[in-house]
Design a protein around this motif. Structure first.
Motif, PDB file in Angstrom:
ATOM      1  N   GLU A   1       0.841  -1.203   0.000  1.00 28.97           N
ATOM      2  CA  GLU A   1       0.000   0.000   0.000  1.00 28.97           C
ATOM      3  C   GLU A   1       0.873   1.248   0.000  1.00 28.97           C
ATOM      4  O   GLU A   1       0.583   2.213  -0.703  1.00 28.97           O
ATOM      5  N   GLN A   2       1.915   1.228   0.813  1.00 28.54           N
ATOM      6  CA  GLN A   2       2.775   2.399   0.925  1.00 28.54           C
ATOM      7  C   GLN A   2       3.438   2.734  -0.414  1.00 28.54           C
ATOM      8  O   GLN A   2       3.514   3.894  -0.799  1.00 28.54           O
ATOM      9  N   LYS A   3       3.889   1.716  -1.148  1.00 21.89           N
ATOM     10  CA  LYS A   3       4.489   1.935  -2.465  1.00 21.89           C
ATOM     11  C   LYS A   3       3.437   2.483  -3.440  1.00 21.89           C
ATOM     12  O   LYS A   3       3.731   3.385  -4.229  1.00 21.89           O
ATOM     13  N   ALA A   4       2.215   1.964  -3.369  1.00 21.29           N
ATOM     14  CA  ALA A   4       1.139   2.464  -4.235  1.00 21.29           C
ATOM     15  C   ALA A   4       0.862   3.934  -3.952  1.00 21.29           C
ATOM     16  O   ALA A   4       0.628   4.723  -4.875  1.00 21.29           O
ATOM     17  N   ILE A   5       0.899   4.326  -2.687  1.00 23.60           N
ATOM     18  CA  ILE A   5       0.676   5.725  -2.309  1.00 23.60           C
ATOM     19  C   ILE A   5       1.783   6.610  -2.869  1.00 23.60           C
ATOM     20  O   ILE A   5       1.519   7.689  -3.412  1.00 23.60           O
TER      21      ILE A   5
ATOM     22  N   HIS B   1       1.928  11.489  -9.159  1.00 22.82           N
ATOM     23  CA  HIS B   1       1.035  11.986 -10.206  1.00 22.82           C
ATOM     24  C   HIS B   1       0.077  13.062  -9.708  1.00 22.82           C
ATOM     25  O   HIS B   1      -0.416  13.852 -10.511  1.00 22.82           O
ATOM     26  N   PHE B   2      -0.205  13.066  -8.404  1.00 26.53           N
ATOM     27  CA  PHE B   2      -1.161  14.019  -7.851  1.00 26.53           C
ATOM     28  C   PHE B   2      -0.760  14.322  -6.416  1.00 26.53           C
ATOM     29  O   PHE B   2      -0.871  13.469  -5.542  1.00 26.53           O
ATOM     30  N   LYS B   3      -0.254  15.510  -6.168  1.00 20.53           N
ATOM     31  CA  LYS B   3       0.208  15.908  -4.838  1.00 20.53           C
ATOM     32  C   LYS B   3      -0.970  16.167  -3.913  1.00 20.53           C
ATOM     33  O   LYS B   3      -1.977  16.721  -4.328  1.00 20.53           O
ATOM     34  N   GLY B   4      -0.838  15.748  -2.658  1.00 19.62           N
ATOM     35  CA  GLY B   4      -1.878  16.024  -1.684  1.00 19.62           C
ATOM     36  C   GLY B   4      -1.906  15.010  -0.564  1.00 19.62           C
ATOM     37  O   GLY B   4      -1.027  14.167  -0.439  1.00 19.62           O
TER      38      GLY B   4
ATOM     39  N   ALA C   1      -9.423  19.789  -4.252  1.00 23.58           N
ATOM     40  CA  ALA C   1      -9.915  18.817  -5.234  1.00 23.58           C
ATOM     41  C   ALA C   1      -9.589  17.400  -4.759  1.00 23.58           C
ATOM     42  O   ALA C   1      -8.513  17.142  -4.230  1.00 23.58           O
ATOM     43  N   VAL C   2     -10.533  16.487  -4.945  1.00 21.20           N
ATOM     44  CA  VAL C   2     -10.311  15.088  -4.613  1.00 21.20           C
ATOM     45  C   VAL C   2     -10.100  14.329  -5.908  1.00 21.20           C
ATOM     46  O   VAL C   2     -10.888  14.445  -6.848  1.00 21.20           O
ATOM     47  N   GLN C   3      -9.012  13.583  -5.973  1.00 24.73           N
ATOM     48  CA  GLN C   3      -8.683  12.812  -7.167  1.00 24.73           C
ATOM     49  C   GLN C   3      -8.565  11.343  -6.799  1.00 24.73           C
ATOM     50  O   GLN C   3      -7.989  11.000  -5.763  1.00 24.73           O
ATOM     51  N   THR C   4      -9.101  10.460  -7.619  1.00 28.47           N
ATOM     52  CA  THR C   4      -8.966   9.023  -7.427  1.00 28.47           C
ATOM     53  C   THR C   4      -7.973   8.494  -8.447  1.00 28.47           C
ATOM     54  O   THR C   4      -8.109   8.748  -9.648  1.00 28.47           O
ATOM     55  N   ILE C   5      -6.980   7.779  -7.960  1.00 23.50           N
ATOM     56  CA  ILE C   5      -5.945   7.220  -8.819  1.00 23.50           C
ATOM     57  C   ILE C   5      -5.957   5.711  -8.647  1.00 23.50           C
ATOM     58  O   ILE C   5      -6.000   5.207  -7.522  1.00 23.50           O
TER      59      ILE C   5
ATOM     60  N   ARG D   1      -0.064  -5.405  -8.763  1.00 21.30           N
ATOM     61  CA  ARG D   1       0.972  -6.388  -9.096  1.00 21.30           C
ATOM     62  C   ARG D   1       2.292  -5.726  -9.464  1.00 21.30           C
ATOM     63  O   ARG D   1       3.344  -6.116  -8.973  1.00 21.30           O
ATOM     64  N   ASP D   2       2.215  -4.707 -10.354  1.00 17.70           N
ATOM     65  CA  ASP D   2       3.462  -4.137 -10.857  1.00 17.70           C
ATOM     66  C   ASP D   2       3.642  -2.643 -10.601  1.00 17.70           C
ATOM     67  O   ASP D   2       4.658  -2.071 -10.919  1.00 17.70           O
ATOM     68  N   GLY D   3       2.650  -1.985 -10.005  1.00 21.22           N
ATOM     69  CA  GLY D   3       2.775  -0.575  -9.665  1.00 21.22           C
ATOM     70  C   GLY D   3       2.493   0.389 -10.802  1.00 21.22           C
ATOM     71  O   GLY D   3       2.680   1.586 -10.659  1.00 21.22           O
ATOM     72  N   SER D   4       2.028  -0.124 -11.931  1.00 24.33           N
ATOM     73  CA  SER D   4       1.732   0.770 -13.045  1.00 24.33           C
ATOM     74  C   SER D   4       0.456   1.557 -12.767  1.00 24.33           C
ATOM     75  O   SER D   4      -0.440   1.096 -12.074  1.00 24.33           O
ATOM     76  N   VAL D   5       0.414   2.770 -13.313  1.00 25.29           N
ATOM     77  CA  VAL D   5      -0.744   3.641 -13.127  1.00 25.29           C
ATOM     78  C   VAL D   5      -1.802   3.258 -14.155  1.00 25.29           C
ATOM     79  O   VAL D   5      -1.534   3.223 -15.355  1.00 25.29           O
TER      80      VAL D   5
END
Length: 99
Positions: free
Chosen positions: A47-51, A57-60, A82-86, A91-95
């Protein structure tokens, strides 16, 4: 959306997490709400790596993170309100989806 609704949504986004029980929070990492049962997938990223990837890509401030299958869904609140969902591939961390 008019200004009053924007203010209401932002206030709700900032106050709702404080009313949740501590069982769903991990205070030591960024004060975000976790809605999945584990910290990482068996063969994927944490989870931490995903964050970290999402915040590139989106600071906040991270509001929530949950994992559905092999996808992390991360909600971030910007300094401008603004609230953004990413979406991040667990599996591989790709966006998958970013602003």
């Amino acid at each position: 959306m008019n200004r009053e609704w924007k203010v209401l949504v932002i206030m709700m986004a900032l106050t709702v997490p404080s009313t949740l029980t501590l069982a769903g929070w991990q205070e030591s990492t960024a004060n975000y709400h976790r809605t999945n049962s584990g910290n990482s997938t068996a063969t994927g990223i944490s989870e931490q790596k995903a964050i970290i990837i999402a915040q590139q890509h989106f600071k906040g401030r991270v509001l929530a993170i949950n994992q559905i299958g092999h996808t992390y869904r991360i909600k971030i609140l910007s300094d401008q309100g603004a609230v953004q969902t990413i979406l991040i591939n667990a599996r591989d961390g790709s966006v998958i989806v970013a602003p």
